[in-house]
Design an enzyme around this catalytic site. Structure first.
Site, PDB file in Angstrom:
ATOM      1  N   LYS A 186       2.846  14.810   5.741  1.00 42.20           N
ATOM      2  CA  LYS A 186       2.491  14.248   7.034  1.00 42.20           C
ATOM      3  C   LYS A 186       3.295  12.975   7.225  1.00 42.20           C
ATOM      4  O   LYS A 186       2.899  11.895   6.799  1.00 42.20           O
ATOM      5  CB  LYS A 186       0.986  13.962   7.091  1.00 42.20           C
ATOM      6  CG  LYS A 186       0.364  14.038   8.492  1.00 42.20           C
ATOM      7  CD  LYS A 186       0.999  13.154   9.542  1.00 42.20           C
ATOM      8  CE  LYS A 186       0.692  11.695   9.354  1.00 42.20           C
ATOM      9  NZ  LYS A 186       1.283  10.858  10.465  1.00 42.20           N
ATOM     10  N   GLY A 238       1.143   2.830   3.500  1.00 41.31           N
ATOM     11  CA  GLY A 238       1.037   2.292   4.849  1.00 41.31           C
ATOM     12  C   GLY A 238       0.244   1.003   4.851  1.00 41.31           C
ATOM     13  O   GLY A 238       0.167   0.285   3.847  1.00 41.31           O
ATOM     14  N   SER A 239      -0.391   0.722   5.969  1.00 46.33           N
ATOM     15  CA  SER A 239      -1.091  -0.545   6.133  1.00 46.33           C
ATOM     16  C   SER A 239      -2.400  -0.567   5.348  1.00 46.33           C
ATOM     17  O   SER A 239      -3.007   0.480   5.078  1.00 46.33           O
ATOM     18  CB  SER A 239      -1.387  -0.793   7.613  1.00 46.33           C
ATOM     19  OG  SER A 239      -2.397   0.093   8.066  1.00 46.33           O
ATOM     20  N   THR A 240      -2.843  -1.758   5.019  1.00 45.29           N
ATOM     21  CA  THR A 240      -4.121  -1.908   4.337  1.00 45.29           C
ATOM     22  C   THR A 240      -5.273  -1.472   5.228  1.00 45.29           C
ATOM     23  O   THR A 240      -6.265  -0.909   4.746  1.00 45.29           O
ATOM     24  CB  THR A 240      -4.300  -3.364   3.867  1.00 45.29           C
ATOM     25  OG1 THR A 240      -3.315  -3.646   2.870  1.00 45.29           O
ATOM     26  CG2 THR A 240      -5.675  -3.606   3.282  1.00 45.29           C
ATOM     27  N   ALA A 242      -5.298   0.998   7.442  1.00 50.45           N
ATOM     28  CA  ALA A 242      -5.392   2.454   7.338  1.00 50.45           C
ATOM     29  C   ALA A 242      -5.840   2.874   5.944  1.00 50.45           C
ATOM     30  O   ALA A 242      -6.591   3.844   5.787  1.00 50.45           O
ATOM     31  CB  ALA A 242      -4.049   3.087   7.682  1.00 50.45           C
ATOM     32  N   GLY A 243      -5.400   2.139   4.920  1.00 48.99           N
ATOM     33  CA  GLY A 243      -5.789   2.454   3.557  1.00 48.99           C
ATOM     34  C   GLY A 243      -7.283   2.329   3.336  1.00 48.99           C
ATOM     35  O   GLY A 243      -7.891   3.128   2.614  1.00 48.99           O
ATOM     36  N   GLU A 260      -0.639   2.877  -1.522  1.00 49.81           N
ATOM     37  CA  GLU A 260       0.339   1.790  -1.640  1.00 49.81           C
ATOM     38  C   GLU A 260       0.345   1.103  -0.296  1.00 49.81           C
ATOM     39  O   GLU A 260       0.822   1.662   0.697  1.00 49.81           O
ATOM     40  CB  GLU A 260       1.721   2.358  -2.020  1.00 49.81           C
ATOM     41  CG  GLU A 260       2.665   1.299  -2.578  1.00 49.81           C
ATOM     42  CD  GLU A 260       3.515   0.653  -1.507  1.00 49.81           C
ATOM     43  OE1 GLU A 260       3.121  -0.437  -1.024  1.00 49.81           O
ATOM     44  OE2 GLU A 260       4.548   1.232  -1.165  1.00 49.81           O
ATOM     45  N   CYS A 294       7.284  -3.566   2.615  1.00 53.96           N
ATOM     46  CA  CYS A 294       5.972  -4.008   2.132  1.00 53.96           C
ATOM     47  C   CYS A 294       6.100  -5.006   0.988  1.00 53.96           C
ATOM     48  O   CYS A 294       5.266  -5.895   0.834  1.00 53.96           O
ATOM     49  CB  CYS A 294       5.129  -2.818   1.705  1.00 53.96           C
ATOM     50  SG  CYS A 294       5.885  -1.782   0.424  1.00 53.96           S
ATOM     51  N   GLU A 393      -0.047  -9.710   6.882  1.00 56.04           N
ATOM     52  CA  GLU A 393       1.265  -9.066   6.805  1.00 56.04           C
ATOM     53  C   GLU A 393       1.859  -8.936   8.208  1.00 56.04           C
ATOM     54  O   GLU A 393       1.283  -8.284   9.081  1.00 56.04           O
ATOM     55  CB  GLU A 393       1.158  -7.686   6.160  1.00 56.04           C
ATOM     56  CG  GLU A 393       2.506  -7.045   5.927  1.00 56.04           C
ATOM     57  CD  GLU A 393       2.402  -5.712   5.200  1.00 56.04           C
ATOM     58  OE1 GLU A 393       3.214  -5.470   4.285  1.00 56.04           O
ATOM     59  OE2 GLU A 393       1.514  -4.915   5.554  1.00 56.04           O
TER      60      GLU A 393
END
Length: 487
Positions: A186, A238-240, A242-243, A260, A294, A393
């Site tokens: 994806k 990706g972003s924190t 979304a994580g 990550e 990142c 970030e």
């Protein structure tokens, strides 16, 4: 479809998804438009997967894992497929590099080397098949023999970001395939072209149907994929923000995941390090991929007595950065990847000014670029470590210079962050670099600047992620450990 670029990009079935070994039309007929960050023009379209397509992809991957030949092969046999993929992908490195530049505006000069490194990951994991300890026998405390076996985790949703899409997708797909997993790729909706080339390579290599599937999508369908009970493991970069969502969803059903995520990595400048050299390192790092890395060093922590001198030196270096079209050999920095990212960076620059930091240089769109998502390299000095520009970030070419009282204070400031992805100790003293590195809570740290080795494990402490990718450790997230006790 042939995408016209400096190196033309050939995508055989852009209007289709790759599911179960076949190129199929999306259930709802959707399409994703790709916009060049340099020209602001749509240059290509690819298929968009819906929730129904994600269901089909999971069903194909599930069938291939549960009933297909892939998991019955030896690791050495699967390794041969990885080598075939590398052999097919290597001649297409110019296309992969061109796709990257077209989609996110990365400097064309960087592209070939970066994508060669991605192709080499397939060979790295193929070679690992001969040496990795997938099974170990030892005496058991209860008598007899204990056999420790590492088996594939199952169906993997591999979700990659837009900044380095091929390399990051590869660090998920290659170890997952060697482990014996099946995969649904994806990609980010902004950068699907590399995964089309990957799917074509898998097909050409003869990888069995359903082992590799491709479903580009926007957020709603991606969330459906993550929530799907047929997915055993999610590998996400990706972003924190979304994580956190992925971790909570996977936690509800105890699905495996590796994350990550974001970073706000600090460079600690020791007293023995030359100011002019430090300025070159810091300016050169924050402008790589226009700051959209990142692991970049977006905070610089320096003894207060050296702060003003370093600020002046960094500003002088930033003013020498040539901003231009990513295909221009003289360009040192291209655009940010998309309009919303430019707006995000500009918003943080405004926050930095409002919070009272000193805007030393940059902060504007370059006057000589009348189109494209360009922004000047930007330096803030006298930054409060608790401010938004020091804690959040930005993902752009914005560097925060933070004064500290002494070495202990520098380490304290470096650790005062929700992130812990990367870092650097700028010193010529190896012992000092080691001592400071051990005190900074971060997943990676280098002496003298930003250093990344994709043959070694990479990942973060704290909210920078869970688990590691890359190196021999990179296969662990795609394996489950089984203990067998024999008489």
């Amino acid at each position: 479809m042939i995408i016209e670029a400096k190196t033309p990009i050939t995508i055989r079935h852009p209007e289709r998804l790759f599911i179960g070994g076949e190129w199929v039309k999306p259930a709802k007929g959707g399409a994703i438009e790709l916009v060049s960050p340099a020209s602001e023009q749509v240059f290509a379209k690819v298929a968009e997967a819906s929730e129904a397509d994600m269901d089909a992809a999971v069903a194909a991957a599930r069938h291939a894992f549960d009933n297909g030949p892939w998991t019955k092969l030896t690791h050495a046999e699967r390794a041969e497929y990885l080598r075939k993929m590398a052999d097919i992908l290597e001649p297409r490195i110019p296309e992969l590099a061109s796709a990257w530049t077209e989609q996110i505006g990365g400097l064309a000069a960087m592209g070939p080397g970066m994508h060669f490194g991605g192709v080499m990951q397939y060979r790295f994991y193929a070679d690992l098949a001969a040496t990795y300890e997938f099974e170990r026998r030892q005496p058991s405390m209860v008598g007899g023999t204990a056999v420790i076996v590492r088996e594939p985790v199952g169906v993997v949703a591999a979700i990659a970001p837009w900044n380095a899409p091929f390399m990051i997708m590869t660090t998920k797909v290659a170890p997952a395939l060697l482990a014996g997993c099946t995969v649904i790729m994806k990609p980010a909706p902004e950068t699907p072209l590399e995964t089309y080339i990957l799917a074509e390579a898998a097909e050409a290599a003869g990888i069995p149907p359903g082992v590799i599937n491709l479903a580009p999508s926007h957020r709603e369908a991606a969330d459906h994929l993550v929530r799907h009970p047929g997915v055993d493991k999610v590998g996400f970069t990706g972003s924190t923000v979304a994580g956190r969502r992925i971790a909570s969803v996977c936690g509800e059903r105890i699905a495996r995941y590796t994350l990550e995520l974001g970073g706000k990595s600090a460079a600690l400048i020791m007293d023995d390090y030359d100011i002019a050299h430090a300025a070159k390192v810091l300016s050169g790092t924050i402008t790589v991929l226009t700051g959209q890395v990142c692991a970049t060093l977006s905070r610089a922590i320096v003894p207060r007595k050296r702060h003003d001198e370093l600020a002046e030196a960094i500003a002088a270096e930033m003013k020498q950065v040539r901003i231009g079209d990513p295909y221009d050999p003289a360009a040192m920095m291209g655009p940010v990847a998309m309009k919303r990212q430019l707006e995000r960076v500009e918003g943080y620059i405004a926050k930095g000014v409002a919070e009272g930091a000193t805007l030393v240089t940059g902060g504007q769109r370059p006057s000589h670029m009348n189109r494209g998502y360009y922004i000047e390299p930007t330096l803030f000095a006298n930054v409060d470590n608790s401010s938004a520009i020091a804690q959040e970030e930005i993902f752009g070419p914005v560097l925060s210079l933070i004064p500290a009282e002494d070495e202990e204070d520098m380490i304290r400031l470096a650790n005062e962050s929700i992130y812990g992805l990367n870092g650097a100790v700028l010193t010529h003293d190896g012992d000092k670099a080691y001592q400071v590195a051990r005190k900074v809570r971060t997943g990676a740290i280098g002496q003298g600047g930003l250093k990344l080795d994709f043959a070694l494990p990479f990942g973060g402490f704290k909210q920078s992620g869970v688990g590691r990718e890359g190196g021999a450790e990179g296969i662990l997230p795609y394996l489950e450990t089984k203990t067998i006790l024999l008489d």
